[in-house]
Design a protein around this motif. Structure first.
Motif, PDB file in Angstrom:
ATOM      1  N   SER A   1       0.976  -1.181   0.144  1.00  0.00           N
ATOM      2  CA  SER A   1       0.076   0.096  -0.308  1.00  0.00           C
ATOM      3  C   SER A   1       0.739   0.945   0.257  1.00  0.00           C
ATOM      4  CB  SER A   1      -1.366  -0.288   0.988  1.00  0.00           C
ATOM      5  OG  SER A   1      -1.710   1.296   1.677  1.00  0.00           O
ATOM      6  N   VAL A   2       1.648   1.250   0.923  1.00  0.00           N
ATOM      7  CA  VAL A   2       2.951   2.779   0.568  1.00  0.00           C
ATOM      8  C   VAL A   2       4.169   2.274  -0.328  1.00  0.00           C
ATOM      9  CG1 VAL A   2       4.841   3.482   2.036  1.00  0.00           C
ATOM     10  CG2 VAL A   2       2.662   2.411   3.501  1.00  0.00           C
TER      11      VAL A   2
ATOM     12  N   ASP B   1       2.626   1.662  -3.777  1.00  0.00           N
ATOM     13  CA  ASP B   1       1.479   2.408  -4.094  1.00  0.00           C
ATOM     14  C   ASP B   1       1.897   3.700  -4.002  1.00  0.00           C
ATOM     15  OD1 ASP B   1       0.964   0.145  -6.245  1.00  0.00           O
ATOM     16  OD2 ASP B   1      -0.489  -0.521  -4.271  1.00  0.00           O
ATOM     17  N   SER B   2       1.872   4.053  -2.958  1.00  0.00           N
ATOM     18  CA  SER B   2       1.954   5.640  -2.732  1.00  0.00           C
ATOM     19  C   SER B   2       3.090   6.425  -3.323  1.00  0.00           C
ATOM     20  CB  SER B   2       1.060   6.339  -1.082  1.00  0.00           C
ATOM     21  OG  SER B   2       2.629   5.648  -0.599  1.00  0.00           O
TER      22      SER B   2
ATOM     23  N   GLN C   1       4.374   6.233  -6.529  1.00  0.00           N
ATOM     24  CA  GLN C   1       4.778   6.301  -7.546  1.00  0.00           C
ATOM     25  C   GLN C   1       4.593   8.143  -8.445  1.00  0.00           C
ATOM     26  OE1 GLN C   1       2.402   2.886 -10.020  1.00  0.00           O
ATOM     27  NE2 GLN C   1       1.491   2.856  -8.375  1.00  0.00           N
TER      28      GLN C   1
ATOM     29  N   ALA D   1       9.092   2.337   0.145  1.00  0.00           N
ATOM     30  CA  ALA D   1       7.701   1.927   1.215  1.00  0.00           C
ATOM     31  C   ALA D   1       8.714   1.869   2.513  1.00  0.00           C
ATOM     32  CB  ALA D   1       7.310   1.176   1.051  1.00  0.00           C
TER      33      ALA D   1
ATOM     34  N   GLU E   1       5.764   7.279   6.753  1.00  0.00           N
ATOM     35  CA  GLU E   1       4.690   7.020   5.963  1.00  0.00           C
ATOM     36  C   GLU E   1       3.654   7.881   5.489  1.00  0.00           C
ATOM     37  OE1 GLU E   1       3.516   4.271   9.705  1.00  0.00           O
ATOM     38  OE2 GLU E   1       5.152   5.302   8.239  1.00  0.00           O
ATOM     39  N   LYS E   2       3.138   8.283   6.429  1.00  0.00           N
ATOM     40  CA  LYS E   2       1.792   9.342   6.518  1.00  0.00           C
ATOM     41  C   LYS E   2       2.409  10.597   6.123  1.00  0.00           C
ATOM     42  CE  LYS E   2      -0.950   5.906   9.587  1.00  0.00           C
ATOM     43  NZ  LYS E   2      -1.641   5.418  11.091  1.00  0.00           N
TER      44      LYS E   2
ATOM     45  N   THR F   1       2.862  13.764   2.292  1.00  0.00           N
ATOM     46  CA  THR F   1       2.131  15.114   1.239  1.00  0.00           C
ATOM     47  C   THR F   1       2.584  16.163   1.763  1.00  0.00           C
ATOM     48  OG1 THR F   1      -0.219  14.162   2.520  1.00  0.00           O
ATOM     49  CG2 THR F   1       0.562  13.274   0.077  1.00  0.00           C
TER      50      THR F   1
ATOM     51  N   GLU G   1       5.842  17.337   0.072  1.00  0.00           N
ATOM     52  CA  GLU G   1       5.700  17.707  -1.208  1.00  0.00           C
ATOM     53  C   GLU G   1       6.000  18.930  -1.481  1.00  0.00           C
ATOM     54  OE1 GLU G   1       2.515  16.771  -2.927  1.00  0.00           O
ATOM     55  OE2 GLU G   1       2.726  14.532  -3.230  1.00  0.00           O
TER      56      GLU G   1
END
Length: 343
Positions: free
Chosen positions: A25-26, A28-29, A31, A310, A319-320, A323, A326
């Motif tokens: 899941s991480v 995928d984030s 990408q 990840a 991991e949280k 963003t 960013e």
């Protein structure tokens, strides 16, 4: 492995399905950052000690790239001869010293169990980048991540998978770790094709059978294999007692388009942990497969960056926060427009 933060990643035995799903899941984030659509500086100021005491290109650079993409900095040591280990320093002492210079360490070493031994002396998390013929947990995770994505393309998941593993299964640590991860899934069929001298080690065979999976062992390609995945491995010549011994098996299990057409389905995905031996006398994975859309070897390497990003994020507990840190990508990059789907 319910909590990654501050913990070592040394073995696939630390993972259950929930932990695997969390990593994926991480991954995928990650990408947008890998494709340079965005960048994150969440690890700005953090230092990765990238310690590779055995030759490596892809894994070493992949670890470094993954850390850089999260905003961190990388310090590298390559080769045994250039390290204090060549002077007789113990792994424990090396770990005590170098962990003082780093926030996290990725390590490869030619001796089985060496990375776990190193981790005992480390004051920061250690990620196993391969320890001899023993394990390669991050490769297994990226392989499984690739299998998941490739099978999703064909409309099904890992449960019920049929995988053919071919070549040097004795010394190939990637197939050892991948097999153990696949044991966590349901109704997996394993077809193991190798010379008997290079057969899968018995503890891995036992793990497959104890998990209740189907197992077929052969020394040759036989008939039409209805495998979803063909996982080819090179002859691990550096782990043989002599070059002469290794040469006995080179070129025995080569795969080219003709052999692929004869023995596999038109949708069978071709994987290989790389490097593939392209020398004429070996040529285990022929260049005539390069335009085959089912050749996934370069999608594997791309996925490796995502999975290692990840693991860094999870292990360092950010991991949280991706963003939140960013930034825009201000340089030209065609990566954001790359198609990672099959051609």
């Amino acid at each position: 492995m319910s909590d990654f933060t501050g913990n070592h990643v040394l073995s696939v035995n630390q993972f259950d399905r929930e932990a695997i799903e969390k990593v994926f899941s991480v991954a995928d984030s990650m990408q947008p950052y890998a494709k340079r659509q965005k960048r994150t500086t969440v690890l700005e100021g953090a230092i990765l000690g990238n310690l590779f005491f055995e030759p490596s290109t892809r894994t070493r650079v992949s670890f470094g790239t993954a850390f850089n993409l999260l905003g961190g900095e990388v310090r590298e040591t390559t080769g045994m001869a250039s390290s204090a280990l060549a002077k007789g320093e113990s792994l424990y002492d090396t770990a005590r010293v170098l962990s003082g210079y780093s926030d996290i360490i990725a390590m490869r070493h030619p001796a089985a169990g060496s990375v776990a031994e190193f981790a005992e002396g480390s004051r920061v998390p250690v990620i196993n980048g391969g320890d001899g013929a023993n394990e390669h947990p991050t490769q297994a995770l990226l392989d499984l991540f690739t299998i998941k994505r490739e099978l999703e393309y064909h409309g099904h998941g890992i449960d019920g998978l049929h995988i053919a593993m071919i070549g040097d299964l004795r010394y190939g640590r990637t197939v050892h770790s991948l097999s153990r991860l696949l044991c966590l899934f349901k109704n997996v069929r394993f077809t193991l094709i190798s010379p008997k001298e290079l057969a899968m080690p018995q503890p891995i065979i036992d793990a497959i059978e104890n998990a209740g999976h189907q197992l077929n062992i052969s020394e040759t390609f036989e008939g039409n294999l209805d495998a979803d995945i063909c996982y080819q491995t090179r002859i691990q010549e550096e782990r043989f007692p002599s070059q002469e011994e290794a040469n006995k098996y080179r070129g025995k299990f080569r795969l080219n388009q003709s052999i692929y057409t004869r023995h596999f389905q038109s949708k069978t995905v071709i994987m290989h942990p790389l490097p593939r031996d392209s020398r004429i006398e070996a040529n285990e994975l022929d260049n005539d497969l390069n335009l085959n859309p089912n050749l996934a070897i370069f999608r594997q390497t791309d996925n490796g960056v995502l999975v290692r990003m990840a693991l860094f994020a999870l292990t360092l507990g950010v991991e949280k926060l991706l963003t939140k840190y960013e930034r825009e990508v201000v340089w030209f990059s065609n990566k954001s427009n790359e198609l990672h789907a099959k051609i």
